[in-house]
Scaffold this motif. Structure first.
Motif, PDB file in Angstrom:
ATOM      1  N   ASN A  69      -2.593   3.780   5.139  1.00 57.56           N
ATOM      2  CA  ASN A  69      -3.713   4.708   5.054  1.00 57.56           C
ATOM      3  C   ASN A  69      -5.004   3.933   4.803  1.00 57.56           C
ATOM      4  O   ASN A  69      -5.595   3.977   3.725  1.00 57.56           O
ATOM      5  CB  ASN A  69      -3.467   5.719   3.930  1.00 57.56           C
ATOM      6  CG  ASN A  69      -4.534   6.799   3.881  1.00 57.56           C
ATOM      7  OD1 ASN A  69      -5.179   7.080   4.887  1.00 57.56           O
ATOM      8  ND2 ASN A  69      -4.731   7.380   2.714  1.00 57.56           N
ATOM      9  N   GLN A  70      -5.425   3.187   5.843  1.00 58.73           N
ATOM     10  CA  GLN A  70      -6.614   2.360   5.758  1.00 58.73           C
ATOM     11  C   GLN A  70      -7.429   2.482   7.038  1.00 58.73           C
ATOM     12  O   GLN A  70      -6.952   3.006   8.048  1.00 58.73           O
ATOM     13  CB  GLN A  70      -6.239   0.893   5.518  1.00 58.73           C
ATOM     14  CG  GLN A  70      -5.612   0.622   4.170  1.00 58.73           C
ATOM     15  CD  GLN A  70      -6.584   0.848   3.024  1.00 58.73           C
ATOM     16  OE1 GLN A  70      -7.772   0.532   3.130  1.00 58.73           O
ATOM     17  NE2 GLN A  70      -6.078   1.405   1.910  1.00 58.73           N
ATOM     18  N   SER A  71      -8.656   1.996   6.994  1.00 65.30           N
ATOM     19  CA  SER A  71      -9.530   2.052   8.168  1.00 65.30           C
ATOM     20  C   SER A  71      -9.017   1.102   9.245  1.00 65.30           C
ATOM     21  O   SER A  71      -8.224   0.182   8.990  1.00 65.30           O
ATOM     22  CB  SER A  71     -10.960   1.667   7.788  1.00 65.30           C
ATOM     23  OG  SER A  71     -11.033   0.290   7.444  1.00 65.30           O
ATOM     24  N   SER A 102      -8.388   3.688  -6.837  1.00 66.50           N
ATOM     25  CA  SER A 102      -9.507   3.543  -7.767  1.00 66.50           C
ATOM     26  C   SER A 102     -10.832   3.312  -7.050  1.00 66.50           C
ATOM     27  O   SER A 102     -11.838   2.997  -7.688  1.00 66.50           O
ATOM     28  CB  SER A 102      -9.231   2.371  -8.715  1.00 66.50           C
ATOM     29  OG  SER A 102      -9.006   1.173  -7.989  1.00 66.50           O
ATOM     30  N   GLY A 103     -10.847   3.417  -5.729  1.00 69.19           N
ATOM     31  CA  GLY A 103     -12.072   3.214  -4.961  1.00 69.19           C
ATOM     32  C   GLY A 103     -12.020   1.923  -4.163  1.00 69.19           C
ATOM     33  O   GLY A 103     -10.977   1.271  -4.055  1.00 69.19           O
ATOM     34  N   LEU A 104     -13.161   1.542  -3.607  1.00 65.36           N
ATOM     35  CA  LEU A 104     -13.226   0.339  -2.782  1.00 65.36           C
ATOM     36  C   LEU A 104     -13.100  -0.904  -3.659  1.00 65.36           C
ATOM     37  O   LEU A 104     -13.856  -1.094  -4.594  1.00 65.36           O
ATOM     38  CB  LEU A 104     -14.539   0.305  -2.002  1.00 65.36           C
ATOM     39  CG  LEU A 104     -14.692  -0.852  -0.995  1.00 65.36           C
ATOM     40  CD1 LEU A 104     -13.696  -0.696   0.144  1.00 65.36           C
ATOM     41  CD2 LEU A 104     -16.111  -0.905  -0.453  1.00 65.36           C
ATOM     42  N   GLN A 105     -12.128  -1.762  -3.315  1.00 64.49           N
ATOM     43  CA  GLN A 105     -11.890  -3.002  -4.039  1.00 64.49           C
ATOM     44  C   GLN A 105     -11.799  -4.154  -3.039  1.00 64.49           C
ATOM     45  O   GLN A 105     -11.383  -3.969  -1.898  1.00 64.49           O
ATOM     46  CB  GLN A 105     -10.581  -2.935  -4.836  1.00 64.49           C
ATOM     47  CG  GLN A 105     -10.526  -1.802  -5.866  1.00 64.49           C
ATOM     48  CD  GLN A 105     -11.424  -2.061  -7.048  1.00 64.49           C
ATOM     49  OE1 GLN A 105     -11.422  -3.150  -7.612  1.00 64.49           O
ATOM     50  NE2 GLN A 105     -12.211  -1.066  -7.444  1.00 64.49           N
ATOM     51  N   PHE A 122      -1.951 -10.045  -2.561  1.00 60.26           N
ATOM     52  CA  PHE A 122      -3.256  -9.418  -2.701  1.00 60.26           C
ATOM     53  C   PHE A 122      -3.795  -9.683  -4.108  1.00 60.26           C
ATOM     54  O   PHE A 122      -3.282  -9.157  -5.088  1.00 60.26           O
ATOM     55  CB  PHE A 122      -3.165  -7.909  -2.479  1.00 60.26           C
ATOM     56  CG  PHE A 122      -2.728  -7.505  -1.102  1.00 60.26           C
ATOM     57  CD1 PHE A 122      -3.632  -6.980  -0.188  1.00 60.26           C
ATOM     58  CD2 PHE A 122      -1.395  -7.632  -0.711  1.00 60.26           C
ATOM     59  CE1 PHE A 122      -3.227  -6.595   1.082  1.00 60.26           C
ATOM     60  CE2 PHE A 122      -0.984  -7.253   0.557  1.00 60.26           C
ATOM     61  CZ  PHE A 122      -1.902  -6.744   1.454  1.00 60.26           C
ATOM     62  N   GLN A 123      -4.843 -10.491  -4.207  1.00 61.34           N
ATOM     63  CA  GLN A 123      -5.483 -10.755  -5.497  1.00 61.34           C
ATOM     64  C   GLN A 123      -6.818 -10.028  -5.545  1.00 61.34           C
ATOM     65  O   GLN A 123      -7.693 -10.256  -4.707  1.00 61.34           O
ATOM     66  CB  GLN A 123      -5.699 -12.250  -5.709  1.00 61.34           C
ATOM     67  CG  GLN A 123      -6.353 -12.579  -7.046  1.00 61.34           C
ATOM     68  CD  GLN A 123      -6.586 -14.063  -7.235  1.00 61.34           C
ATOM     69  OE1 GLN A 123      -6.312 -14.857  -6.341  1.00 61.34           O
ATOM     70  NE2 GLN A 123      -7.094 -14.452  -8.396  1.00 61.34           N
ATOM     71  N   ASN A 124      -6.983  -9.154  -6.523  1.00 62.68           N
ATOM     72  CA  ASN A 124      -8.219  -8.378  -6.647  1.00 62.68           C
ATOM     73  C   ASN A 124      -9.344  -9.286  -7.124  1.00 62.68           C
ATOM     74  O   ASN A 124      -9.292  -9.836  -8.228  1.00 62.68           O
ATOM     75  CB  ASN A 124      -8.029  -7.218  -7.631  1.00 62.68           C
ATOM     76  CG  ASN A 124      -9.139  -6.201  -7.555  1.00 62.68           C
ATOM     77  OD1 ASN A 124     -10.297  -6.541  -7.320  1.00 62.68           O
ATOM     78  ND2 ASN A 124      -8.807  -4.938  -7.743  1.00 62.68           N
TER      79      ASN A 124
END
Length: 290
Positions: A69-71, A102-105, A122-124
């Motif tokens: 569920n991504q662009s 939690s929004g755009l990260q 995946f590292q934030n």
């Protein structure tokens, strides 16, 4: 040896050390981890991956990246990273913005090719990205008003002059000077002087077209760059600026602060202006009361 992942399907051809579902550290890692099998389907996802993609783990396993569920841009970037890692058999990295629960990260993603699967870590790095944006903004923007600073003005102005020479369209500058800022600072204090500068900067921003920009030149002056505008059009803008600032009621307690504005404009002339500095100097020299 064969192991059963979280959804009950068999994760075949992976050794015990490679089977992420048996590794509690991987399952509980704060870094999201996804593994794709040779068919490009998710054969493993840890708990953090479920949070990143805002999808229950049992629904993630078995999906292709295209079904996340991504662009389209995010999916394309993920697929490109996987393909580059598989084709080169070398680790690839890319920074990708992902819309999470939690929004755009922003995530630094490592694509690691293995024998029978490809792992994605995946590292934030959102806090790092925010810091980078802040540092870039500090280098190009005035800390008090948020406008472009003097250095950025000269950089952008030189580019405007180069484009004007090439494409033959007019470029004009409008200098706006708060003529009594020194008196305001001495009478009401520097905090009030800063308040006046901020108020004037907001007025200037509101008057701009999308193609124009405004910068803070020094402790009392601003510059509006008017692209594709003649000197006559600049004079019209100057009148709007004077009127808008006059209508501002800048007050301290019950006292209205008088703000005296001078405006001066100049249009780029290749016969007179060799550099952006020449155009700016002519505009500054024209900055005087009627």
């Amino acid at each position: 040896m064969r192991h059963t992942p979280i959804d009950g399907r068999v994760m075949s051809q992976l050794s015990p050390s490679d089977n992420f579902s048996t590794d509690k550290l991987a399952n509980k890692s704060p870094f999201a981890l996804v593994a794709l099998d040779d068919n490009g389907l998710i054969c493993y996802a840890n708990e953090s991956a479920g949070h990143v993609f805002h999808t229950p783990l049992q629904e993630l396993v078995g999906l292709s990246l295209d079904k996340l569920n991504q662009s389209d841009d995010v999916i394309s970037a993920l697929n490109h990273g996987v393909q580059a890692a598989v084709q080169s058999q070398k680790t690839q990295q890319n920074r990708i913005p992902i819309m999470c629960g939690s929004g755009l990260q922003y995530f630094q993603i490592t694509f690691q090719p293995e024998k029978n699967y490809t792992s994605l870590y995946f590292q934030n790095v959102s806090s790092l990205v925010d810091k980078e944006h802040f540092l870039r903004s500090q280098a190009t923007h005035d800390a008090l008003t948020g406008l472009f600073n003097r250095q950025q003005l000269f950089t952008m102005g030189a580019q405007d002059i180069a484009r004007s020479r090439r494409y033959k369209y007019p470029v004009s500058l409008l200098v706006i000077c708060i003529d009594n800022i020194r008196q305001i600072n001495q009478t009401y204090g520097y905090n009030m002087g800063d308040h006046v500068l901020i108020s004037v900067s907001r007025v200037l921003q509101e008057l701009l077209r999308e193609s124009d920009y405004v910068a803070r030149l020094d402790n009392k002056s601003f510059v509006i760059s008017l692209l594709d505008a003649s000197l006559q059009q600049t004079e019209i803008v100057a009148k709007r600026v004077m009127r808008a600032i006059e209508e501002q009621d800048i007050r301290i307690a019950d006292t209205s602060i008088p703000v005296e504005i001078l405006c001066g404009g100049a249009q780029f002339d290749s016969a007179q202006d060799q550099l952006f500095d020449d155009l700016l100097l002519r505009a500054e020299n024209n900055c005087q009361s009627d």
